[in-house]
Structures are given as structure tokens and as C-alpha cells.
Design a protein around this motif. Sequence first.
Motif, PDB file in Angstrom:
ATOM      1  N   GLY A 124       0.997  -1.306   0.016  1.00 49.51           N
ATOM      2  CA  GLY A 124       0.060  -0.034   0.071  1.00 49.51           C
ATOM      3  C   GLY A 124       0.791   1.278   0.055  1.00 49.51           C
ATOM      4  O   GLY A 124       0.240   2.324  -0.338  1.00 49.51           O
ATOM      5  N   ARG A 125       2.169   1.266   0.267  1.00 50.46           N
ATOM      6  CA  ARG A 125       2.940   2.371   0.325  1.00 50.46           C
ATOM      7  C   ARG A 125       3.293   2.985  -0.951  1.00 50.46           C
ATOM      8  O   ARG A 125       3.460   4.156  -1.181  1.00 50.46           O
ATOM      9  CB  ARG A 125       4.197   2.040   1.163  1.00 50.46           C
ATOM     10  N   GLU A 126       3.439   2.202  -2.117  1.00 50.46           N
ATOM     11  CA  GLU A 126       3.688   2.373  -3.293  1.00 50.46           C
ATOM     12  C   GLU A 126       2.585   3.029  -4.096  1.00 50.46           C
ATOM     13  O   GLU A 126       1.402   2.868  -3.963  1.00 50.46           O
ATOM     14  CB  GLU A 126       4.269   1.251  -4.327  1.00 50.46           C
ATOM     15  N   LEU A 127       2.840   4.169  -4.921  1.00 48.78           N
ATOM     16  CA  LEU A 127       1.970   4.701  -6.032  1.00 48.78           C
ATOM     17  C   LEU A 127       2.263   4.682  -7.382  1.00 48.78           C
ATOM     18  O   LEU A 127       1.297   4.543  -8.175  1.00 48.78           O
ATOM     19  CB  LEU A 127       2.219   6.380  -5.476  1.00 48.78           C
ATOM     20  N   GLU A 128       3.503   4.148  -7.604  1.00 46.77           N
ATOM     21  CA  GLU A 128       3.756   3.751  -9.139  1.00 46.77           C
ATOM     22  C   GLU A 128       3.338   2.663  -9.234  1.00 46.77           C
ATOM     23  O   GLU A 128       3.607   1.369  -8.787  1.00 46.77           O
ATOM     24  CB  GLU A 128       5.313   3.923  -9.442  1.00 46.77           C
ATOM     25  N   LEU A 129       2.553   2.247 -10.422  1.00 48.80           N
ATOM     26  CA  LEU A 129       1.801   1.005 -10.553  1.00 48.80           C
ATOM     27  C   LEU A 129       2.862  -0.272 -10.833  1.00 48.80           C
ATOM     28  O   LEU A 129       2.655  -1.330 -10.321  1.00 48.80           O
ATOM     29  CB  LEU A 129       0.750   1.146 -11.750  1.00 48.80           C
ATOM     30  N   GLU A 130       3.711   0.237 -11.716  1.00 46.11           N
ATOM     31  CA  GLU A 130       4.966  -0.903 -11.918  1.00 46.11           C
ATOM     32  C   GLU A 130       5.461  -1.468 -10.707  1.00 46.11           C
ATOM     33  O   GLU A 130       5.661  -2.576 -10.606  1.00 46.11           O
ATOM     34  CB  GLU A 130       5.947  -0.401 -12.933  1.00 46.11           C
ATOM     35  N   GLN A 131       5.742  -0.361  -9.828  1.00 44.42           N
ATOM     36  CA  GLN A 131       6.328  -0.879  -8.427  1.00 44.42           C
ATOM     37  C   GLN A 131       5.133  -1.564  -7.523  1.00 44.42           C
ATOM     38  O   GLN A 131       5.847  -2.398  -6.702  1.00 44.42           O
ATOM     39  CB  GLN A 131       6.969   0.475  -7.998  1.00 44.42           C
ATOM     40  N   VAL A 132       4.008  -1.297  -7.646  1.00 41.57           N
ATOM     41  CA  VAL A 132       3.030  -1.745  -6.852  1.00 41.57           C
ATOM     42  C   VAL A 132       3.076  -3.259  -7.151  1.00 41.57           C
ATOM     43  O   VAL A 132       2.920  -4.320  -6.271  1.00 41.57           O
ATOM     44  CB  VAL A 132       1.611  -1.291  -7.062  1.00 41.57           C
ATOM     45  N   LEU A 133       2.794  -3.606  -8.400  1.00 40.76           N
ATOM     46  CA  LEU A 133       2.843  -4.930  -8.857  1.00 40.76           C
ATOM     47  C   LEU A 133       3.946  -5.745  -8.738  1.00 40.76           C
ATOM     48  O   LEU A 133       4.065  -6.803  -8.174  1.00 40.76           O
ATOM     49  CB  LEU A 133       2.556  -4.801 -10.602  1.00 40.76           C
ATOM     50  N   HIS A 134       5.138  -5.149  -8.731  1.00 37.22           N
ATOM     51  CA  HIS A 134       6.558  -5.883  -8.376  1.00 37.22           C
ATOM     52  C   HIS A 134       6.404  -6.343  -6.873  1.00 37.22           C
ATOM     53  O   HIS A 134       6.836  -7.353  -6.469  1.00 37.22           O
ATOM     54  CB  HIS A 134       7.798  -5.223  -8.622  1.00 37.22           C
ATOM     55  N   SER A 135       6.177  -5.184  -6.111  1.00 37.38           N
ATOM     56  CA  SER A 135       5.970  -5.405  -4.558  1.00 37.38           C
ATOM     57  C   SER A 135       4.705  -6.451  -4.224  1.00 37.38           C
ATOM     58  O   SER A 135       4.985  -7.346  -3.326  1.00 37.38           O
ATOM     59  CB  SER A 135       5.614  -4.260  -3.832  1.00 37.38           C
ATOM     60  N   ILE A 136       4.090  -6.708  -4.953  1.00 31.59           N
ATOM     61  CA  ILE A 136       2.955  -7.898  -4.918  1.00 31.59           C
ATOM     62  C   ILE A 136       3.339  -8.994  -4.935  1.00 31.59           C
ATOM     63  O   ILE A 136       3.338 -10.169  -4.077  1.00 31.59           O
ATOM     64  CB  ILE A 136       1.417  -7.712  -5.717  1.00 31.59           C
ATOM     65  N   VAL A 137       4.150  -9.224  -6.118  1.00 34.16           N
ATOM     66  CA  VAL A 137       4.839 -10.539  -6.500  1.00 34.16           C
ATOM     67  C   VAL A 137       5.809 -10.957  -5.495  1.00 34.16           C
ATOM     68  O   VAL A 137       5.892 -12.086  -4.982  1.00 34.16           O
ATOM     69  CB  VAL A 137       5.491 -10.459  -7.981  1.00 34.16           C
ATOM     70  N   GLU A 138       6.582  -9.804  -5.158  1.00 38.68           N
ATOM     71  CA  GLU A 138       7.641 -10.274  -3.960  1.00 38.68           C
ATOM     72  C   GLU A 138       6.977 -10.657  -2.710  1.00 38.68           C
ATOM     73  O   GLU A 138       7.481 -11.850  -1.879  1.00 38.68           O
ATOM     74  CB  GLU A 138       8.539  -9.015  -3.709  1.00 38.68           C
TER      75      GLU A 138
END
Length: 578
Positions: free
Chosen positions: A54-68
Motif C-alpha cells: 500500500g505504500r507504493e504509488l507507481e503502478l509498476e512498483q506496486v505490481l513488483h511489490s505484490i509479487v515479492e
Amino acid sequence: MGRPEEARAAREARVRLPQLKLDELLGELQARLDAARGTRDRVHSLLEAVLSVGRELELEQVLHSIVEAAAVLVDAEYAALGVIGPDGTRLSAFHTIGVTEEQIARIGPYPEGHGILGELIRHPEPLHLVKLSEHQASYGFPPNHPPMNTFLGVPIRVRDQIFGNLYLTEKRAGAHFDDEDESVLSTLAVAAGVAIDNARLYEESRLRERWLRANAEITHNLMSGDSRAEVLALIAERAGEITGSALAAVALPMEDTGSLAVEIAVGMDAEAHKGLVLPMDRSLMGLAFSGATPVTSPDVGHDGRITLEPPRFGGLGPAVAVPIGTGEAGVRGVVLLARETGRQPFTATETETLQAFAAQAAIAMELAERRLDAQEIAVLQDRDRIARDLHDLAIQRLFATGMTLQSTSRFIDHPEAAERVVRAVDDLDETIKIIRSTIFGLRSRGGTGGDGLRARVMRAVGEAAPVLGFAPSVRMEGLVETQVPRETADHLVAVLSEALTNIARHAHADRADISLTADSHQVRLTVTDNGCGIPANGRRSGLRNMAERAEQLGGELELGSPDGGGSTVVWRVPVPTE
């Protein structure tokens, strides 16, 4: 002696039995404590994962954080997030963890959503398997793909719509994914949906801000007096930058020709587009202009609606053409955007935003034109006032002075003095003629005196097309309307007609390219065909006429042959300086 020993053994057995039961109870209690501690730690890890996503705002970074986070929570060796495309049947993006860049390069393109991955697209429900290959939807892996057996998949929903799926494989230590793993991953998927929605809203707000800034910049430049070409270039540049396009071009209608001329092109292979004259019915820009509505193409290089001659879409794929203006107020032009091959097509949201941007740009152009019209009216009114003053004051005074001198000359006895007075009267008459000519010029509001050169060239090409059996491609660049004098334009149109007639009669060609360029120094007409070429001993009357026209204007005619065969005629003449 035997009985006391037996009694002692019985007493010892009775003591050991409670001790064993106590050990069992303590072991069970320890197991429960360990399970509770593990559950507590897992819940803590889940909460941390939700917060990190939930901290991220950039969509690509959000998706990467979800996978991790997903890989850590269920202790999986490999994890991926597949984003479902607009059609809802295949994956448009794929984010992975556990596979190196070298492995990805050896495996090949990312999956599109077949097999097990497609199973979750078709049936968006959690799915966990002990062995992937045993499922009926499985059909194996591509070469160089790492082995995978255990599998857990969970859909991600954003506002009740399926955004994509989480795919986890190979739980570590040889274990299998269980119901608890599924529950944890499903919880993460809910948080991921919220994070993705927030990132999308943030991305949309930033995108709107960029479009608003671009519109403000265009309006400011127009109102500041920038030329039309500068503003059109700015429209193309900003639209290309914001949409991530490799090519951006702007075309405007050519009066009385039914064609569009590409005025501006920036980006990939822009020179192949600049100056092109496009038909309304066989080009993406023409279809958008004539229909006053956006037209998209998933692959502009292989679109049956578009003529591909001359070649100009190499390396380009998804494209969209959007009219500048509306059907009610009148379409002023078209902006074309194209992305590189393999990139995502333009979405409906992108097209709508681009259409709004083009509409705002058209309004700014309309306001700027009204401002220029007002300035021109003011100039013309001022010219009328100057003309009236010259006529009513200057000419009348000069005429009166001339009459006075003429009547005075009969009283002058000295011959030389009388001659000087007569010369002065003649000079006054000549001055009156000059002022009257100036007045006529000030009051004249005519244009260049006839049709523009662009329109005349297109008419000549249109008249030749039925005889040729095909429509030649036309490219016009530079100051064609403003720098080419009427006499030069007349000769040029005659040379073009002669060249096209020669192609129709003698060349046996199925393609011809016409290029017209003009600057402050010279005008150059090039006509190329892919026919049999110019015979060495053939008739030269037509070519001689072209050469004589060039020599008459101080220019020259050059003949040649392109590498692939055929002929090239280059007619160039200087542009007279003011």
C-alpha cells in the motif's frame, strides 16, 4: 523374595505412567504454542506485506511489490503476476520473481495465458495443485523453462473486475501449498486490488495534469504569436511524449483536393512521413478526418485499410489517428500517434483523453485565428484610412500644385526657367501616379491570384491517375505556397504533367513517386518511376521542353535512374530574391 520385587516393579510402573502422559501433554502444548507462534508470525508478515504494497504509488512498483510479498508469504520459489489484457482472454503483462533475466531470454516471450494460466482467466477462483502436469488444462512448458510441480493461483480483483492473477509454484522444502496458504494469498490479493486501484488513480491524475500542462503551453504559444508550424510541432511532440509513442505526426487538409498533407512528423523515421499527401479513404489519418472520429489500428504496418506506399511504418505497430476539432465546428486536421511493434495498443481511455486534448488544441487554434483576423481587420482599416488620406489630401494638394505651376509657366519669359517648371509638373504627375498605385495596393485584399501550387499539383496528379492506372505518391515540403512565384509555378505544373504523361505512355510502370520541395533559394520537383527507364535513342521532345522551361528560369533538368530500375527526372530552378 520374589513377591517384594514384583511389588516394587508395579509401584515404579504406576509412577512412570503419569510421567509419560505429562510428557505427551507438554509436547502437545508445545506444538500448539509453536503453531500459535507461527500463526502470529504469519499474520504479522501478512500485515507487513499489506503495508508495503500500500505504500507504493507507481503502478509498476506496486505490481513488483505484490509479487515479492506473495513469494515470501507462502514460501514459494517462483512467483508471477499476470495482468489480463483489455479483451479479457489473455495476459498483456507478466511480472516474475525467481527467474533470472538470462533464463527469461532463453525461455522466450512471456506467456499469453494458455494452459493453467488461462484456467484462472476463464475461471477466476483460487486453484492449488500438487502436480501441475496432472491437470487437464496443462500442456507442458517451453524449452529451457525451470521444472515446476506444486502450484497455487489466486485472482486479483479491482472494483469487482478481474485485474490479473497471482501464480505461485514450487513451495520450498518439497512441501505442498495448503488451505492456509490459499487463505493468506487471497487476503493479500484483496489488499493488492486496493493498492492497484490507488496506483491507477494516482497515475490517471498525473496523466491529466500532463495533458492540462500541454494544453496550457499550446494556448500560451498560440496567443504569443508563434507560427502555425511551431504550434503543430508542439502538439505532435507533447502528444507523443505523454502517450509513449515512437512517432507523432500532424496532417492538415489541402484545399479543393480531397487530400491531407503531413505538415509535421517527429520521432521514428519522421522523414518518411513529412510532406506526404495522403488520400482520405486509404490512410488512417484520412479516415479519422473524413469521419471526424478517432480511428485505431492494432498494427499500422499490416492494416488492410491503409495504403502502404510509400513504405513508412517499419518498426511501428499500434497506432491511433485523432481529428483536431469536431464535426460540428469543423475538423482542422489530424494527429497520428504510433508505438513500436510489440507495444500495447491504445486503450479506449487513452483515445478519449487524446481526443479531448486535440479538441482543446483546436479551440486554441480557433481563438488564435480569430485574434489574427481581428489584427488583420485592424491593419486593413488602417490601410483604408491611409489610402483615403493620401487620396483626399496628398493627391489633391499635388494636383493643385501642378495646376498652379502649369498656369504660371506662361508668365515665365526665361526659356530655361520655363523648361524647369514643365519638368516639375511632369514630376508631380508621375508622383501622383505612384501614390495612386500605392493606394490601389493598400486597398487590394486579394491573395496570390489564383489557386495555390499545392492544389494545382494535386489536380495534375489526379488527372493523370486514370491514365497511369494507379495513384502516384506525393510529398510536398517547404515554402511551396509562399516562395514559388506564379510564373515558376506555371512552368512546374506543366513539367509535372509532361513527366506523368511520359510515364503513362512509355514507362510501363506501376508506381511513381513525386516530391516537391521549396525554400528561399530554389524549388525542386522530382518524379521517379519503376518502369523500363528512358531509352537511349527514344524521342526527346517532352524532355527537351522540360529542359527549356528550366533554362528559361535559370535552372536545369537532370535525368537519372534509381537503383531498382526505372527513371528519375529532377527539375530545379532558383527562386528569385525580393
